[in-house]
Design an enzyme around this catalytic site. Structure first.
Site, PDB file in Angstrom:
ATOM      1  N   CYS A  69      29.513  53.793  16.514  1.00 41.03           N
ATOM      2  CA  CYS A  69      29.175  52.408  16.848  1.00 41.03           C
ATOM      3  C   CYS A  69      28.199  51.835  15.822  1.00 41.03           C
ATOM      4  O   CYS A  69      28.372  50.712  15.342  1.00 41.03           O
ATOM      5  CB  CYS A  69      28.588  52.353  18.257  1.00 41.03           C
ATOM      6  SG  CYS A  69      28.319  50.681  18.876  1.00 41.03           S
TER       7      CYS A  69
ATOM      8  N   CYS B 155      28.258  54.010  27.032  1.00 43.37           N
ATOM      9  CA  CYS B 155      28.579  52.837  27.846  1.00 43.37           C
ATOM     10  C   CYS B 155      29.964  52.883  28.461  1.00 43.37           C
ATOM     11  O   CYS B 155      30.175  52.378  29.556  1.00 43.37           O
ATOM     12  CB  CYS B 155      28.412  51.571  27.009  1.00 43.37           C
ATOM     13  SG  CYS B 155      29.467  51.495  25.532  1.00 43.37           S
TER      14      CYS B 155
END
Length: 392
Positions: free
Chosen positions: A123, A219
Site C-alpha cells: 500500500c 483493513c
C-alpha cells in the site's frame, strides 16, 4: 547530515524549503487517525498552505463498522472533522479500484504461491507513495507529509531514510521500498517525537480523534481471517494437499496452503506427540512441510524487487560482502549479516542463523556502522536453510 523533520535552520523552514511556510503548499495524507491528524494540525499552526487528502481504500461491508480499520467509512468522517477543526481544505479520493488491484489482488496471489505477503508495504509502495504522491504534485504541492514514524535526512548523496527516534513506534520496516526520488518529496514531521507527545499535541489542538485508538489490523481483513479473504478473491484457492515431515513421513492432509505460514505451530491438524512447526510451504505440490523448531533456522536468503538506498551500488555491496544489519520481521530487531550472492541473486547471509524466515516477507537492511539508517531491502524470494534436510 541534516534532519529535515526538525526546526528550521539556515534560512530553511521546518520542512526544508527556502521560503516562508505560507508560500509552501503541503498535501497532508490524512487517514483519520491521531498521527496524521496531528501532522495536519502542526503544519497548519506553523502557517503552511495545507491541503488534507484522505484516500477511500476499502469501504465494503464489515470494514465500515470495524474498529481499527484504516481508511474505511468512519476514518473518512474523522479526517473530515479534523480538517474542519484545523481549518484546512479536505478532499476524499476514491482509490478503491487501485487498492484492490495493487494491494488486495497481490495479497491473494502471493498467498497462493506459498509466500506470506505484507499488504501494508504494498500500500505504501503503490497507492500512497506512487499514486497519491503524483496527485500531490498535480495539486502544486511542494511536498507530501504523512504521519509515519520515520525520519528523513539530507545526506551527502541525497535524501536518506532513518529509523524513528522512538524505537517502539518505528515504521522503517514498512517503508524500505521508498525510493530516493520519493524521499525528495516526502516529509515525516513525527519522526523525532514519541507517541506520548503526539497524543499530548492532539489534546492541545483539541482534535476530535485525540482519544482514538491506533489501527492494528489489515483493513480488508475484517474478521482477522486471511484465508477467508483469499478464498473470496480466489474461489479455487482451497485445494488440499499433504502435511509432510522433513524426514519424508506423510503425517496427514490439509485443506489448502493458504491456511499456513512459516513458523506456525497451532492448528496443524496433526498429533505426533512432539511439537512441530511449519518450516516450508511448497505451493507447486500443495505440500506443507513440518519439523522441529531447529528446522526453522535459516542461514540466508535471496531478495527480489530490491530498493537500494545505501552508498554506491547494491552490486558493489554484494561483491564486497558488505556487513549490514538485516531485519526479517517488523517485530524483531535487525541482526548482523553480510551481503553476497546466491545463484546469481542478491543475498543476505546471517552471522547467526535466523528463525522463521518466510518468503514474501521483507528483508530490510540497515547500515552496520549507523544503525538508524535504512539501506533499503527487498522481498524475500527464497531461503537458504541451515538444516540440510530441508530442500531450498
Amino acid at each position: 547530515m541534516t534532519d529535515l523533520t526538525t526546526a528550521s535552520t539556515g534560512g530553511l523552514n521546518s520542512l526544508g524549503f527556502a521560503k516562508p511556510p505560507s508560500e509552501t503548499r503541503v498535501v497532508a495524507a490524512m487517514s483519520g487517525g491521531v498521527d496524521s491528524s496531528v501532522v495536519a494540525a502542526m503544519l497548519a499552526e506553523e502557517g503552511y498552505d495545507v491541503v488534507g487528502i484522505t484516500l477511500q481504500l476499502y469501504d465494503h461491508g464489515a470494514a465500515i463498522e470495524k474498529k481499527g480499520a484504516c481508511c474505511a467509512g468512519q476514518d473518512i468522517h474523522d479526517a473530515r472533522n479534523v480538517a474542519d477543526q484545523v481549518g484546512i481544505p479536505h478532499y476524499v479520493l476514491d482509490y478503491e479500484s487501485r487498492f484492490r488491484e495493487q494491494v488486495m489482488e497481490d495479497f491473494a496471489d502471493t498467498y497462493l504461491t506459498g509466500s506470506t505477503p505484507i499488504p501494508c508495504i504494498r500500500c505504501n509502495q503503490t497507492v500512497k507513495f506512487k499514486d497519491l504522491l503524483a496527485t500531490a504534485k498535480e495539486l502544486g504541492a511542494d511536498c507530501l507529509a504523512t504521519g509515519h514514524y520515520i525520519r528523513r535526512a539530507d545526506g551527502e548523496d541525497g535524501a536518506e531514510l532513518h529509523r524513528a527516534a522512538d524505537p517502539s513506534r518505528d515504521q522503517s520496516y514498512f517503508l524500505f521500498a521508498t525510493t530516493r526520488e520519493q524521499l525528495g518529496f516526502l516529509r515525516f514531521p513525527l519522526g523525532n517525537l514519541p507517541k506520548t507527545e503526539v497524543r499530548e499535541l492532539a489534546d492541545k489542538y483539541n482534535l476530535p480523534v485525540a482519544a482514538k485508538p491506533d489501527s492494528q489490523d489489515i483493513c480488508f481483513v475484517p474478521q482477522g481471517s486471511y484465508a477467508d479473504v483469499v478464498r473470496k478473491l480466489r474461489p479455487r484457492a482451497g485445494r488440499g494437499g499433504e502435511i509432510v515431515h522433513i524426514d519424508g513421513r506423510v503425517l496427514g492432509e490439509h485443506k489448502g496452503v493458504i491456511h499456513y505460514t512459516i513458523g506456525q505451530r497451532r492448528g496443524l491438524g496433526i498429533a505426533t506427540g512432539e511439537p512441530l512447526f511449519v518450516v516450508k510451504i511448497d505451493a507447486a505440490t500443495r505440500r506443507v512441510i513440518v519439523g522441529p523448531r531447529e528446522a526453522l533456522l535459516t542461514a540466508g536468503l535471496t531478495m527480489e524487487e530490491l530498493n537500494w538506498l545505501g552508498d554506491g551500488t547494491l552490486e558493489a555491496a554484494c561483491n564486497e560482502a558488505r556487513p549490514v544489519l538485516a531485519r526479517v520481521r517488523s517485530t524483531r530487531e535487525p541482526l548482523p549479516a553480510k551481503l553476497g550472492w546466491h545463484e546469481n541473486q542478491p543475498a543476505v547471509y546471517f552471522s547467526i542463523p535466523e528463525e522463521g524466515v518466510a518468503k514474501g516477507q521483507a528483508c530490510v537492511l540497515y547500515d552496520f556502522s549507523c544503525e538508524t539508517r535504512v539501506m533499503g531491502g527487498g522481498f524475500i524470494a527464497s531461503t537458504i536453510p541451515a538444516d540440510e534436510r530441508i530442500p531450498a
